[in-house]
Design an enzyme around this catalytic site. Structure first.
Site, PDB file in Angstrom:
ATOM      1  CB  ALA A   1       4.775  -5.924  -1.248  1.00 32.19           C
ATOM      2  CE1 TYR A   2       2.350   0.742   3.401  1.00 30.02           C
ATOM      3  CE2 TYR A   2       0.030   0.130   3.488  1.00 30.02           C
ATOM      4  CZ  TYR A   2       1.066   0.964   3.870  1.00 30.02           C
ATOM      5  OH  TYR A   2       0.813   2.013   4.710  1.00 30.02           O
TER       6      TYR A   2
END
Length: 705
Positions: free
Chosen positions: A594-595
């Protein structure tokens, strides 16, 4: 102090330099011991400086004559006078220059002395080479025999003298026993004329310098101060008793409702700022104080404003005349912007004509208007810094009060144009400008930093401020944002403002820009730093965590970038955007989907912004930090443990692990990233856009390819 009644008062004493005799020199009154005299000078100087209706920042002057000893232990009579550039409200003993009276009193017999001669002479009369530069009015204090002298530009006194018949006003308010000296620019001749007037009438309660201010004297600083405030109180009482109900005439242009006028002010501020700056950046302050709205909305407001500044001292901060912007409908932004540009062109042409009339062929100063008055909206003031723009605002607010006080006396009148020119182009003041230190790298620029309450954002904001920038400190955490702002300001409250900002909310982003425009006039640098780091395998990740990462790390940067580009286009001065991305853009890690994905979207956004921003002079660059652990909210205990587990190491060793994988074998600090941001934000990188700069100690897998 006992005051004479009108019946008992002697005939009015107006000093006439042409008819002056050579009065004898009465004995100088002696203040108490040097320590007590200096303690009293500091105390009563601060009292004078604390009243902004008497003096504003840097204004006014006070002195005391004391017996001291020189370096050889010999007795010497010393004048201790406020040094140039110091502020009475915060005066300390070290702010008062020591000038040997035995050296300066013989000058009283001279016919004339140029400013340059006088300044050079006074420098040789200083008690110590480390003393501050003495005031241009040092000889005025020296030539008055009394032990202590106080001088101010009191609003009430200026109302009495800035009108068609100042002597009648002074007679009515203060009585004819108060001395008056016609207007003359500060310097030797004015000092001698004041000295002659006081020596001829040492018992007079005070002396008014026409179009300038008030001088009082006494045996001690206490007495000089009390005489000063007594005269000012009498002037105030008289003005209050004769106050006009409608000092500026009938209402011509009512102010817009608060939300509407502040919304228009925030939109027009960058247009004004971009047009004023020329080759330099300017800081604007906005005011819609009631007295401002009353003046600009009135029938007589423009005529009063075009009379000019209340004193020659004020001209140096506010300029001689304000720029008046009269739009048909102030709520019509496009019409207002067109009216401003037209008014600015006319102002510049008129200014060139003014210099041509009185300048003898000299080149005009680069002097854009410092006061901009907009009926229906309010006032903008301009300066090299927020502090100087704020001083211009404060002075003009007091000028409006002086106009109000002069209304029942025939209206506000001030210096003749020729006198105003010679005050503005006074060689001593131009010389003082040449002594100013060179501007800092980011002086005059405004930076907006998102995520500024975290360790990295705070370091960036602090570093930009240290380089001279004004900073809009934004973060979703309002309490931490306020704390960070105090650190960024570092004692200069005008240097930074705090603004709560959730970058995922378009309304918050727009509000941040409005706040920046109302506080500083616009923005030059945007550091898009706000971000979050979610750690989870793809299989275990919740949809909400994925969407939250995209909202902050991608959409948040989009909303900030969109607002920045729109703002820079309106301002017309170019700009710089620095994205704080991450090493994970080029070298993603396990459990960081996600990051890494959302930050990669940020990086692509930055590249496109560089492509689209180039045509309006906007540079867009990125920094890629890695593993900044110091005080980091990003690296929470949970995240440290998760990353340690992903790498198969003990969480206690995670700092050493990240350090060991760098080619340089170093830890990366927040200040390292801040230095890189400063470089990309400023002129040292003026030919760089679309760049990605790693700040990771050398992670080979993250090399930009």
């Amino acid at each position: 102090m006992t005051q004479l009644s009108d019946a008992e008062a002697p005939p009015v004493r107006i000093f006439d330099p042409a008819a002056a005799a050579s009065p004898g020199t009465p004995p100088t009154q002696t203040a108490s011991g040097p320590a007590a005299a200096m303690e009293g000078l500091v105390r009563y100087s601060r009292a004078l400086g604390a009243d902004t209706s008497l003096v504003l920042r840097g204004g006014g002057n006070t002195s005391v004559k004391v017996d001291e000893t020189d370096v050889a232990g010999r007795p010497v009579r010393m004048l201790r006078v406020k040094g140039s550039g110091s502020d009475l409200a915060s005066a300390k003993q070290g702010d008062f220059a020591g000038v040997r009276l035995d050296d300066v009193l013989p000058l009283f017999g001279r016919e004339d002395m140029s400013d340059e001669e006088m300044v050079a002479y006074l420098a040789r009369c200083l008690a110590s080479p480390s003393d501050p530069r003495p005031s241009i009015e040092t000889l005025l204090h020296a030539f008055i025999p009394a032990a202590s002298v106080f001088h101010s530009h009191a609003d009430a006194i200026l109302s009495l003298v800035n009108n068609p018949d100042p002597h009648a006003a002074l007679d009515a308010a203060l009585g004819p026993d108060v001395l008056r000296v016609p207007y003359r620019r500060p310097g030797f001749l004015l000092s001698r004329e004041v000295g002659e007037a006081v020596r001829a009438a040492p018992d007079a309660p005070g002396l008014v310098l026409l179009n300038h201010g008030l001088v009082t004297w006494g045996a001690t600083p206490d007495e000089a101060y009390q005489r000063h405030v007594d005269l000012v109180d009498r002037a105030r009482a008289w003005l209050d008793a004769h106050r006009s109900i409608q000092p500026f005439g009938t209402v011509r242009r009512p102010a817009l409702e608060e939300d509407a006028r502040r919304g228009i002010a925030a939109r027009i501020a960058p247009v004004i700022r971009g047009a004023l700056g020329g080759g330099r950046a300017a800081i604007l302050r906005y005011s819609d104080a009631p007295e401002v709205l009353e003046l600009v909305g009135s029938a007589e407001g423009r005529g009063l404003a075009e009379q000019g500044a209340a004193t020659p001292d004020h001209i140096l901060t506010t300029g001689r005349l304000p720029l008046w912007v009269d739009a048909r409908d102030p709520a019509d932004f496009d019409g207002l912007a067109a009216a401003f540009r037209s008014a600015l062109d006319a102002y510049r042409a008129a200014y060139a004509g003014y210099v041509g009339r009185w300048g003898g062929g000299r080149e005009p100063l680069d002097a854009p208007p410092r006061i901009i008055l907009v009926p229906g909206i309010g006032m903008f003031t301009a300066g090299a810094t927020a502090r100087t723009a704020g001083l211009a605002r404060d002075i003009y607010l007091h000028t409006i009060g002086i106009m109000r006080g002069a209304a029942p006396l025939g209206g506000y009148r001030t210096l003749a144009e020729e006198d105003a020119f010679h005050a503005e182009y006074w060689p001593l003041e131009l010389y003082k400008l040449s002594l100013a230190p060179p501007p800092k790298e980011m002086e005059g620029r405004v930076a907006l930093v998102t995520g500024a309450a975290g360790a990295l954002g705070r370091a960036i904001a602090v570093r930009l401020a240290a380089a001279g920038a004004h900073v809009v400190v934004t973060d979703v955490d309002a309490a931490r944002t306020a704390d960070t702002t105090r650190e960024v300001a570092s004692g200069d409250a005008d240097r930074a403002i705090a603004q709560s900002l959730d970058v995922t909310r378009a309304g918050d982003v727009d509000a941040a820009w409005d706040a920046a425009c109302l506080a500083f006039g616009g923005v030059d640098v945007v550091v898009s730093n706000a971000g979050i780091a979610h750690c989870s395998s793809i299989e275990a990740m919740e949809l909400a965590d994925w969407e939250r990462s995209l909202a902050v790390n991608a959409t948040g940067h989009f909303l900030v970038t969109r607002a920045a580009l729109r703002h820079f286009r309106a301002q017309g001065r170019g700009g710089s955007i620095v994205f704080v991305a991450t090493k994970n853009v080029t070298a993603p890690g396990r459990d960081f989907a996600a990051y890494s994905a959302s930050k990669a979207a940020e990086a692509q956004l930055a590249r496109v912004a560089a492509i689209e921003g180039g045509e309006i002079g906007v540079r867009v660059n990125m920094v890629n930090p890695d593993a900044i652990f110091e005080e980091s909210r990003l690296w929470s205990p949970d995240l440290r443990e998760q990353r340690a587990r992903a790498h198969g190491i003990d969480p206690a060793n995670i700092d050493a692990f990240y350090r060991s994988r760098t080619l340089l074998g170093v830890s990366v600090r927040a200040i390292d990233v801040a230095e890189a941001v400063l470089f990309l934000a400023g002129d040292r990188a003026s030919r760089t856009t679309g760049a990605m700069l790693p700040i990771d100690g050398g992670v080979r897998e993250a090399f930009v390819r």
